[in-house]
Scaffold this active site. Structure first.
Site, PDB file in Angstrom:
ATOM      1  N   ASP A  35       0.849  -1.200   0.000  1.00 48.07           N
ATOM      2  CA  ASP A  35       0.000   0.000   0.000  1.00 48.07           C
ATOM      3  C   ASP A  35       0.886   1.252   0.000  1.00 48.07           C
ATOM      4  O   ASP A  35       2.051   1.191   0.400  1.00 48.07           O
ATOM      5  CB  ASP A  35      -0.859   0.052   1.274  1.00 48.07           C
ATOM      6  CG  ASP A  35      -2.012  -0.953   1.258  1.00 48.07           C
ATOM      7  OD1 ASP A  35      -2.283  -1.558   0.220  1.00 48.07           O
ATOM      8  OD2 ASP A  35      -2.635  -1.109   2.327  1.00 48.07           O
ATOM      9  N   ARG A  44      -1.556  -0.563  -8.373  1.00 47.57           N
ATOM     10  CA  ARG A  44      -2.943  -0.196  -8.015  1.00 47.57           C
ATOM     11  C   ARG A  44      -2.999   1.326  -8.054  1.00 47.57           C
ATOM     12  O   ARG A  44      -2.198   1.985  -7.379  1.00 47.57           O
ATOM     13  CB  ARG A  44      -3.295  -0.679  -6.610  1.00 47.57           C
ATOM     14  CG  ARG A  44      -4.658  -0.118  -6.145  1.00 47.57           C
ATOM     15  CD  ARG A  44      -4.847  -0.180  -4.634  1.00 47.57           C
ATOM     16  NE  ARG A  44      -4.838  -1.514  -4.119  1.00 47.57           N
ATOM     17  CZ  ARG A  44      -4.400  -1.830  -2.899  1.00 47.57           C
ATOM     18  NH1 ARG A  44      -3.913  -0.905  -2.096  1.00 47.57           N
ATOM     19  NH2 ARG A  44      -4.412  -3.073  -2.501  1.00 47.57           N
TER      20      ARG A  44
HETATM   21  C1  LIG Z   1      -8.862  -1.112  -3.120  1.00 43.57           C
HETATM   22  C2  LIG Z   1      -8.409   0.226  -2.611  1.00 43.57           C
HETATM   23  C3  LIG Z   1      -7.142   0.331  -2.081  1.00 43.57           C
HETATM   24  C4  LIG Z   1      -6.677   1.578  -1.619  1.00 43.57           C
HETATM   25  N1  LIG Z   1      -5.362   1.694  -1.219  1.00 43.57           N
HETATM   26  C5  LIG Z   1      -4.900   2.912  -0.887  1.00 43.57           C
HETATM   27  C6  LIG Z   1      -3.516   3.114  -0.602  1.00 43.57           C
HETATM   28  O1  LIG Z   1      -2.690   2.194  -0.628  1.00 43.57           O
HETATM   29  N2  LIG Z   1      -3.113   4.380  -0.287  1.00 43.57           N
HETATM   30  C7  LIG Z   1      -3.991   5.445  -0.255  1.00 43.57           C
HETATM   31  O2  LIG Z   1      -3.557   6.569  -0.002  1.00 43.57           O
HETATM   32  N3  LIG Z   1      -5.295   5.256  -0.509  1.00 43.57           N
HETATM   33  C8  LIG Z   1      -5.776   4.039  -0.823  1.00 43.57           C
HETATM   34  N4  LIG Z   1      -7.102   3.889  -1.112  1.00 43.57           N
HETATM   35  C9  LIG Z   1      -8.072   4.989  -0.813  1.00 43.57           C
HETATM   36  C10 LIG Z   1      -8.187   5.966  -1.956  1.00 43.57           C
HETATM   37  O3  LIG Z   1      -6.999   6.702  -2.075  1.00 43.57           O
HETATM   38  C11 LIG Z   1      -9.357   6.934  -1.746  1.00 43.57           C
HETATM   39  O4  LIG Z   1      -9.153   7.645  -0.566  1.00 43.57           O
HETATM   40  C12 LIG Z   1     -10.716   6.266  -1.666  1.00 43.57           C
HETATM   41  O5  LIG Z   1     -10.810   5.173  -2.538  1.00 43.57           O
HETATM   42  C13 LIG Z   1     -11.816   7.278  -2.041  1.00 43.57           C
HETATM   43  O6  LIG Z   1     -11.648   7.717  -3.346  1.00 43.57           O
HETATM   44  P1  LIG Z   1     -12.607   7.308  -4.563  1.00 43.57           P
HETATM   45  O7  LIG Z   1     -11.767   7.015  -5.733  1.00 43.57           O
HETATM   46  O8  LIG Z   1     -13.484   6.208  -4.150  1.00 43.57           O
HETATM   47  O9  LIG Z   1     -13.388   8.632  -4.939  1.00 43.57           O
HETATM   48  P2  LIG Z   1     -14.002   9.862  -4.134  1.00 43.57           P
HETATM   49  O10 LIG Z   1     -13.869  11.031  -5.057  1.00 43.57           O
HETATM   50  O11 LIG Z   1     -13.458   9.967  -2.748  1.00 43.57           O
HETATM   51  O12 LIG Z   1     -15.497   9.422  -4.028  1.00 43.57           O
HETATM   52  C14 LIG Z   1     -16.324   9.231  -5.159  1.00 43.57           C
HETATM   53  C15 LIG Z   1     -17.610   8.564  -4.742  1.00 43.57           C
HETATM   54  O13 LIG Z   1     -17.332   7.254  -4.255  1.00 43.57           O
HETATM   55  C16 LIG Z   1     -18.157   6.950  -3.132  1.00 43.57           C
HETATM   56  N5  LIG Z   1     -17.298   6.786  -1.937  1.00 43.57           N
HETATM   57  C17 LIG Z   1     -15.989   7.052  -1.834  1.00 43.57           C
HETATM   58  N6  LIG Z   1     -15.502   6.750  -0.613  1.00 43.57           N
HETATM   59  C18 LIG Z   1     -16.542   6.294   0.082  1.00 43.57           C
HETATM   60  C19 LIG Z   1     -16.689   5.819   1.413  1.00 43.57           C
HETATM   61  N7  LIG Z   1     -15.674   5.780   2.272  1.00 43.57           N
HETATM   62  N8  LIG Z   1     -17.919   5.423   1.787  1.00 43.57           N
HETATM   63  C20 LIG Z   1     -18.978   5.461   0.933  1.00 43.57           C
HETATM   64  N9  LIG Z   1     -18.887   5.882  -0.340  1.00 43.57           N
HETATM   65  C21 LIG Z   1     -17.703   6.311  -0.770  1.00 43.57           C
HETATM   66  C22 LIG Z   1     -19.118   8.093  -3.006  1.00 43.57           C
HETATM   67  O14 LIG Z   1     -20.244   7.814  -3.789  1.00 43.57           O
HETATM   68  C23 LIG Z   1     -18.331   9.241  -3.596  1.00 43.57           C
HETATM   69  O15 LIG Z   1     -19.166  10.266  -4.054  1.00 43.57           O
HETATM   70  C24 LIG Z   1      -7.559   2.687  -1.634  1.00 43.57           C
HETATM   71  C25 LIG Z   1      -8.838   2.573  -2.169  1.00 43.57           C
HETATM   72  C26 LIG Z   1      -9.268   1.361  -2.657  1.00 43.57           C
HETATM   73  C27 LIG Z   1     -10.622   1.282  -3.270  1.00 43.57           C
END
Ligand SMILES: Cc1cc2nc3c(=O)[nH]c(=O)nc-3n(C[C@H](O)[C@H](O)[C@H](O)COP(=O)(O)OP(=O)(O)OC[C@H]3O[C@@H](n4cnc5c(N)ncnc54)[C@H](O)[C@@H]3O)c2cc1C
Length: 308
Positions: A132, A185
């Site tokens: 990660d 990723r």
């Molecule tokens: C499989 C995976 C691994 C990850 N690994 C890392 C990592 O190693 N390092 C790191 O910094 N980040 C990691 N992340 C987190 C990532 O960086 C984001 O903070 C997180 O995924 C929210 O961004 P988004 O792309 O979903 O879009 P956003 O712009 O945050 O959200 C878009 C839409 O998605 C939905 N949504 C988003 N988050 C949520 C929530 N928590 N609950 C409910 N609905 C939600 C809502 O509908 C929102 O309007 C990971 C995320 C995923 C999915």
């Protein structure tokens, strides 16, 4: 970055609140929205349930920023057990870990030695270790370590990294990682970073996410597009369609408990989807970062709590 988001990320680092929350039964109950349970067995039950819905998993034993080599070795031991259990269970599962959980704050050699042992184990069990990405103080060291591990011929395809679209440096990092054909990723990024390092505006993060997704999809290496954002998902599908990229050559990745409707509909449409399944006692920082992403989750949790 919005004030609420920044506040929750600040709270995610509050040691006293963390101690209180992780011990309290209310906290433990709330965490179950995003955390699969406290034991390895809980994670495996969740993995099996997800597998029945056509979803692959990556298992994350929660924990970060350990302060002694002994703690780092204990954290790694959980992953060794996981790798041993995944193989005979015939699950489409791999593992995700954080370098600060493997002793990165004690020096890159401590974390490097421990993670190298885990990647060896993943090679033996035909699995995969995803490292990660954490805050920017670790970005370069994380990339360096993954490249170093991946350079060992046996390890190719068994270790990969995460790149955050909110960082200005990410296009360059991806170019270097792709020259080694390292699996990536792509996510937006979950930490609080200064504007000279990270795009402060969501629209710029999103534009970078789409641009980087295109580079990844065209690379011929199997990558994970990690987002719950329908706009990012649609852009990915659209690009794959117009460029005739086989949907089997990449996967979408989402977090346990987030947008379960979307997870299932993508599977129905024939896309590969992998769910990040966190488990363990040390759920507080992870949980708070999830609230930071969507403060509406606080209301959602509160409503469900008072309904019970
Ligand atoms: C499989 C995976 C691994 C990850 N690994 C890392 C990592 O190693 N390092 C790191 O910094 N980040 C990691 N992340 C987190 C990532 O960086 C984001 O903070 C997180 O995924 C929210 O961004 P988004 O792309 O979903 O879009 P956003 O712009 O945050 O959200 C878009 C839409 O998605 C939905 N949504 C988003 N988050 C949520 C929530 N928590 N609950 C409910 N609905 C939600 C809502 O509908 C929102 O309007 C990971 C995320 C995923 C999915």
């Amino acid at each position: 970055m919005s004030l609420l988001r920044s506040t929750f990320i600040g709270l995610s680092r509050n040691a006293r609140l963390r101690h209180f929350a992780e011990q309290s039964s209310l906290g433990r109950r709330m965490s179950s929205r995003f955390v699969a349970g406290f034991r390895i067995e809980d994670a495996l039950v969740a993995a099996n349930q997800l597998a029945a819905q056509g979803l692959a998993v990556t298992l994350d034993s929660l924990g970060e920023n350990v302060t002694t080599p002994e703690q780092a070795r204990q954290s790694a031991q959980v992953y060794h057990w996981l790798l041993d259990k995944i193989d005979p269970a015939q699950l489409n599962a791999n593992v995700s870990l954080k370098l600060t959980q493997m002793g990165m704050d004690l020096g890159p050699d401590v974390a490097g030695g421990i993670v190298s042992g885990l990647v060896d184990h993943a090679v033996q069990t035909n699995s995969f270790v995803r490292v990660d990405m954490e805050g920017t103080e670790y970005t370069q060291a994380t990339i360096d370590l993954v490249r170093q591990l991946h350079a060992k011929p046996d390890n190719r395809g068994h270790v990969g990294v995460v790149i955050q679209a909110y960082l200005r440096r990410s296009a360059d990092d991806i170019a270097r990682l792709l020259s080694d054909r390292i699996r990536i990723r792509l996510c937006k990024g979950a930490y609080r970073e200064p504007p000279d390092l990270a795009f402060p505006e969501k629209k710029d993060v999103d534009a970078n996410f789409v641009a980087l997704t295109k580079t990844l999809l065209k690379s011929g290496v199997f990558h994970g597009i990690a987002t719950h954002d329908p706009a990012m998902i649609d852009a990915t599908k659209e690009f794959a369609r117009t460029e005739h990229i086989d949907p089997a050559s990449f996967e979408f990745q989402m977090l346990y408990g987030v947008r379960r409707d979307l997870q299932r509909s993508l599977v129905k449409e024939g896309y590969k989807v992998r769910i990040y399944v966190p488990f363990g006692d040390e759920w507080y920082p992870y949980f708070m970062r999830r609230l930071a992403e969507r403060p509406a989750n606080v209301l959602f949790l509160a409503r469900n709590f008072f309904r019970k």
